[in-house]
Write an enzyme that holds these catalytic residues in place. Sequence first.
Site: not given
Length: 351
Positions: A32, A36, A82
Amino acid sequence: MSFDAPTDMPIKPLLAVLHGAVAPVPPMWLMRQAGRYLPEYRALRADKGGFLELVYDSAAAAEVTVQPLRRFGFDGAILFSDILIVPYAMGQHLWFETGEGPRLAPILSETDLSALKPDFQRFEAVYETVRQVKAMLDPAVTFLGFAGSPWTIATYMVAGQGSKDQGAARRLAYGDPTRFAALIDAIIDATVTYLSGQIQAGVEAVQLFDSWAGSLSPLQFERWVIAPNAAIVRKLKALHPAIPVIGFPKGAGAKLADYAAGTGVDAIGVDETVDPHWANRVLPAGLPVQGNLDPLALIAGGQAVRDAVDNIRAAFADRPHIMNLGHGILPDTPIAHVEALLAYVREGETI
């Protein structure tokens, strides 16, 4: 295992380790890593209006993929997409609820698989992302594709969303194993198609994420984790024999060695709950490993992360090893801590 790069091929440290090289300084990427915790990612996602919109805008998804490389200079790029693109292509509707995560419909605890109408054209935007990223990468960077493993994908398809215990899928697997096996087989075939397309578009290795592997009993683990992943590896190797496959069975624990032996993966991801010294003892000699830094240690930073890195490197000193987290980087991870981790791993610097 051994790695001999052709003389006209740039040295890719991460790819060399996946082929069996023991590196004095482990190459590194973070699960990841495009996400974010990066302000540039948050800005682009806000501009596109949502996660799925970002995934399906190939130029934007390519930009997200390379953002952490510009900032940190990782040895690997992981495709921004994803795992639920596979059930979406298999015919389920996919959307993301703000603050709650993904949703799939119809849910397969109530609907038969035959009701879905597959549309593998839904993979095409991802392949275009791969092509665009490939044209942007430094020649020394290894490009990683990925897919979810069949058990993990099935848990979402059966329940229509994530859950704490994967209870709906586990009930179906016990109560109607024939029906559940048909779902798993369909996911295997779709996943091979998806990963093969990523490889043809330009990725150089792929990772199978089995995020919910730890929720199964030993017999169920053998049937729904080891066997399906072995089938994917076997089918993919028949098409692309030189492409390394990394298996990441999060939560496998004591079943890790059985997974490595039974699936035939080229490398194995080790989550943060596993003692790396134990893993080094029980895994096949020479099998490359990846991980297992605790994402929370990275948030803490300082001595906590240095101690963890030292322990991991000591455990895997004589084994091909890729430095990575034991799971995905968390959104509140300080960027300075990632920079310090890189400096410490690569140069022994304490920041």
